[in-house]
Enzyme design. Structure first.
Site, mmCIF file in Angstrom:
data_model
loop_
_atom_site.group_PDB
_atom_site.id
_atom_site.type_symbol
_atom_site.label_atom_id
_atom_site.label_comp_id
_atom_site.label_asym_id
_atom_site.label_seq_id
_atom_site.Cartn_x
_atom_site.Cartn_y
_atom_site.Cartn_z
ATOM 1 N N ASN A 396 0.842 -1.193 0.000
ATOM 2 C CA ASN A 396 0.000 0.000 0.000
ATOM 3 C C ASN A 396 0.880 1.247 0.000
ATOM 4 O O ASN A 396 1.719 1.430 0.886
ATOM 5 C CB ASN A 396 -0.906 0.034 1.235
ATOM 6 C CG ASN A 396 -1.806 1.256 1.255
ATOM 7 O OD1 ASN A 396 -2.800 1.329 0.548
ATOM 8 N ND2 ASN A 396 -1.456 2.244 2.071
ATOM 9 N N GLU A 397 0.720 2.089 -1.019
ATOM 10 C CA GLU A 397 1.328 3.421 -1.098
ATOM 11 C C GLU A 397 2.826 3.435 -0.829
ATOM 12 O O GLU A 397 3.314 4.178 0.015
ATOM 13 C CB GLU A 397 0.602 4.391 -0.153
ATOM 14 C CG GLU A 397 -0.837 4.656 -0.576
ATOM 15 C CD GLU A 397 -1.489 5.796 0.189
ATOM 16 O OE1 GLU A 397 -0.914 6.252 1.196
ATOM 17 O OE2 GLU A 397 -2.575 6.235 -0.230
ATOM 18 N N ASN A 447 -5.227 4.503 -4.843
ATOM 19 C CA ASN A 447 -5.890 5.318 -3.834
ATOM 20 C C ASN A 447 -6.037 6.722 -4.410
ATOM 21 O O ASN A 447 -5.040 7.420 -4.625
ATOM 22 C CB ASN A 447 -5.064 5.362 -2.549
ATOM 23 C CG ASN A 447 -4.847 3.981 -1.953
ATOM 24 O OD1 ASN A 447 -5.558 3.036 -2.284
ATOM 25 N ND2 ASN A 447 -3.872 3.857 -1.068
ATOM 26 N N TYR A 453 -8.059 15.561 -1.392
ATOM 27 C CA TYR A 453 -6.652 15.972 -1.425
ATOM 28 C C TYR A 453 -6.354 16.589 -2.789
ATOM 29 O O TYR A 453 -5.591 16.058 -3.584
ATOM 30 C CB TYR A 453 -5.745 14.772 -1.161
ATOM 31 C CG TYR A 453 -5.901 14.171 0.216
ATOM 32 C CD1 TYR A 453 -5.800 14.967 1.357
ATOM 33 C CD2 TYR A 453 -6.146 12.817 0.381
ATOM 34 C CE1 TYR A 453 -5.943 14.413 2.618
ATOM 35 C CE2 TYR A 453 -6.293 12.256 1.649
ATOM 36 C CZ TYR A 453 -6.192 13.058 2.759
ATOM 37 O OH TYR A 453 -6.338 12.525 4.004
#
Length: 660
Positions: A396-397, A447, A453
């Site tokens: 993840n990320e 994501n 954002y």
């Protein structure tokens, strides 16, 4: 004794911090975390330290001649276990189970002292290194005591149950399954025996087979049995999450039963097409999903079975067909609930990057690599038989500058397929689609927080189309999308909040989701989408929303008591089993504007709106199960607004107009 015994030993432990050098600990029952107070108060410097748990264990004469095994379902994150001041074993990794045979350390003539040291301090060799969530410390899941015959189904195979049901080929006409059973011989001499595996639909046996084995002393052997079921009853998602029961029985050379283990078996087949998305049992099955963290108000991550059941019920109520269990393996109980609800699962290891924060989630060291491999194998073997799991998540990320994790992710991908050739791998990225990291797993997801954002919610559709056009070979999904919302922050018009500030209006979250979901729903090539998040969750470093320490992007409040407006938007669109009739912005009950638009989310074809008992007319949906009547004029004082459906159902709110 025929088979094994298993008992939770959660009650009556003593707890203290390792820094306490005198005095006694406090009595606690498991599950337990020492961070339910400080982490959830928004203290970014919450205690990441070492805690010590102790428990007295009385020897039971029925244990004579048997093996006594402790199994910890989860302890965060580095653990050492002693029995009577002698080391029984260690484990590194906070989200998977592990077992230890303590037989030879027990005393028959006195109480036995169990001592468990648990540390949630940062360890550069152990995943995760960073994360936008709390790293709660403690024995936060159940601890079990098993007794087994020396010849038994192994509990020591990476913390698994020792039975693996591989679906070799499944169709509506036939289901071929290979059952692999790991048999351990803890005796002093070599032995032989037989494993028989049966598959049952209630009292009816639909398949059976057996395999013989020879096993040396103090070793294990893997026994495989081939099974075939004609015209199988399939596990078919929410519509029909049917499961058989598969039972493995071990007998010794004399025909005595020494152990038996049962596992659920849900037969299904699935796949993902780059243009048409997710397919289940040969038909299109769009994955309308949510993400879930395993914590809640006042408890942290020390959840009880009723907490898992409540979460599963809420996820089912919204109409979700998929769930991403982020960012780590979650409780065994919850995977079982997803099996029974028919909700497809993305399960993942805690290989977590920093996202938009500083620091890194990757250490290019042999020790870190080994720990990641260990946690991946543990996750796969422990949850191998759950039909709900279709995807193994590997990261993840992550960031790819400096020490680049791409090659290592490729190694994890190969390992995942070696462990389980039947499921697909995926990852959640927040970097450009052209980065080589996007091509290391079978599938890829992003994501994306357009409208929160930066950017606009309208940007998501454009980004999806552009990525699909440029990389038509990628099978893509949205692994996270969401916006913060406080149920206490209400406003007359729909305007963005202050994303890192203390103003997160609820109605903006609703509009964010309406626009994002429209973009996703119009694009069948998106194989899945997962809302961030189903529930508000703890993040001690966050200073935003209506209080410190909470990520408030959930559709449901941290204590599970309030479902936000966006929840009902999705329920109206996703769940055709539960009728929805819901007036939005109901918590904006003190108003200063005389004219207002009234929005209703409903699964009905027509809704009548009433104000103070007077009909304002009937409405039809304006798309996405959304009904809007513009320019409703409120009167000073209390206004009773009612939405009425043809079946007689009514939703009612009261708004007070206070002119300034």
């Amino acid at each position: 004794m025929d088979g094994r015994t298993a008992a939770r030993i959660n009650d009556d432990w003593s707890f203290r911090f390792a820094s306490q050098v005198s005095g006694r600990g406090i009595r606690v029952d498991l599950p337990h975390t020492w961070n339910a107070g400080d982490a959830l108060s928004g203290n970014a410097a919450y205690q990441r330290t070492t805690g010590v748990y102790e428990k007295r264990l009385k020897y039971d004469p029925s244990w004579n001649g048997r093996r006594v095994i402790l199994r910890f379902e989860g302890a965060n994150q580095n653990v050492a276990v002693w029995v009577n001041s002698r080391l029984a074993g260690t484990h590194k990794g906070g989200y998977t189970a592990f077992a230890m045979d303590i037989t030879d350390l027990l005393r028959e003539d006195a109480d036995n002292l169990l001592t468990v040291r648990v540390s949630n301090a940062l360890d550069q060799d152990v995943m995760p290194l960073v994360g936008d969530f709390n790293m709660y410390g403690g024995l936060y899941r159940d601890v079990w005591l098993y007794t087994v015959d020396p010849l038994h189904v192994s509990l020591a195979d990476y913390g698994s149950k020792g039975v693996y049901l591989t679906q070799k080929s499944v169709s509506r006409e036939r289901g071929d399954v290979e059952a692999a059973v790991v048999v351990s011989n803890s005796g002093l001499e070599a032995t032989s025996g037989k494993v028989k595996v049966t598959v049952a639909d209630g009292s009816r046996i639909v398949a059976s087979g057996e395999g013989r084995f020879d096993c040396q002393a103090d070793s294990s052997v893997r026994v495989t049995v081939d099974l075939s079921i004609k015209n199988p009853h399939l596990w078919d998602g929410r519509k029909d999450p049917f499961m058989y029961e598969a039972t493995a029985v071990v007998t010794d050379a004399d025909g005595n039963v020494t152990d038996r283990v049962s596992e659920a078996l849900g037969l299904r087949w699935f796949g993902v097409d780059a243009d048409n998305g997710f397919m289940l049992n040969g038909r299109s099955y769009p994955l309308r999903g949510v993400c879930r963290h395993q914590d809640r108000a006042e408890r942290g991550n020390a959840l009880l079975p009723e907490h898992h059941r409540e979460d599963a019920e809420i996820i089912s109520e919204i109409g979700a067909t998929g769930v991403r269990l982020a960012h780590y393996p979650q409780a065994e109980e919850f995977y079982g609930l997803m099996d029974r609800y028919g909700i497809v699962v993305w399960a993942e290891i805690p290989f977590v990057g920093p996202g938009g924060y500083l620091d890194r989630g990757y250490t290019a060291s042999p020790e870190f690599h080994a720990n990641g491999r260990q946690q991946l194998v543990e996750m796969i073997r422990q949850h191998y038989n759950h039909p709900s799991i279709c995807f193994w998540g590997l990261f993840n990320e992550l960031k790819t500058h400096g020490d680049n994790p791409t090659a290592y992710v490729g190694e994890l991908n190969e390992l995942a397929h070696a462990e389980d050739p039947t499921r697909l791998t995926t990852g959640a990225s927040n970097i450009d689609a052209s980065d080589p990291l996007s091509f290391t797993t079978d599938l890829i997801a992003w994501n994306k927080y357009y409208g929160w954002y930066g950017g606009s919610a309208r940007d998501l559709g454009r980004w999806l189309d552009d990525t699909h056009k440029r990389h038509g070979d990628l099978r893509i999904a949205i692994s996270e999308y969401g916006a913060g919302a406080s149920i206490y922050h209400q406003q007359d018009s729909v305007k963005p909040g202050i994303l890192s500030g203390m103003w997160h209006p609820e109605n903006y979250q609703t509009e964010f989701h309406r626009q994002n979901w429209q973009a996703i729903a119009e694009r069948p090539y998106v194989w899945g989408s997962f809302i961030w998040n189903m529930f508000d969750f703890g993040a001690a470093h966050r200073t935003e929303g209506d209080r410190y320490g909470i990520n408030d992007k959930g559709l449901v409040s941290f204590d599970r008591k309030v479902k936000k407006d966006a929840f009902y938007f999705y329920r109206a669109n996703w769940n055709d089993e539960i009728p929805t009739l819901y007036i939005a912005e109901r918590r904006h009950d003190i108003r200063s504007s005389e004219l207002t638009d009234v929005t209703v989310f409903a699964s009905h074809p027509e809704v009548e709106l009433r104000l103070n008992g007077r009909s304002l007319g009937k409405m039809t949906p304006q798309g996405l199960s959304t009904f809007v009547m513009k320019g409703v004029r409120l009167v000073p004082g209390v206004n009773v607004v009612e939405a009425c459906a043809k079946d007689g159902s009514v939703d009612r709110v009261e708004w007070r107009l206070e002119r300034q």
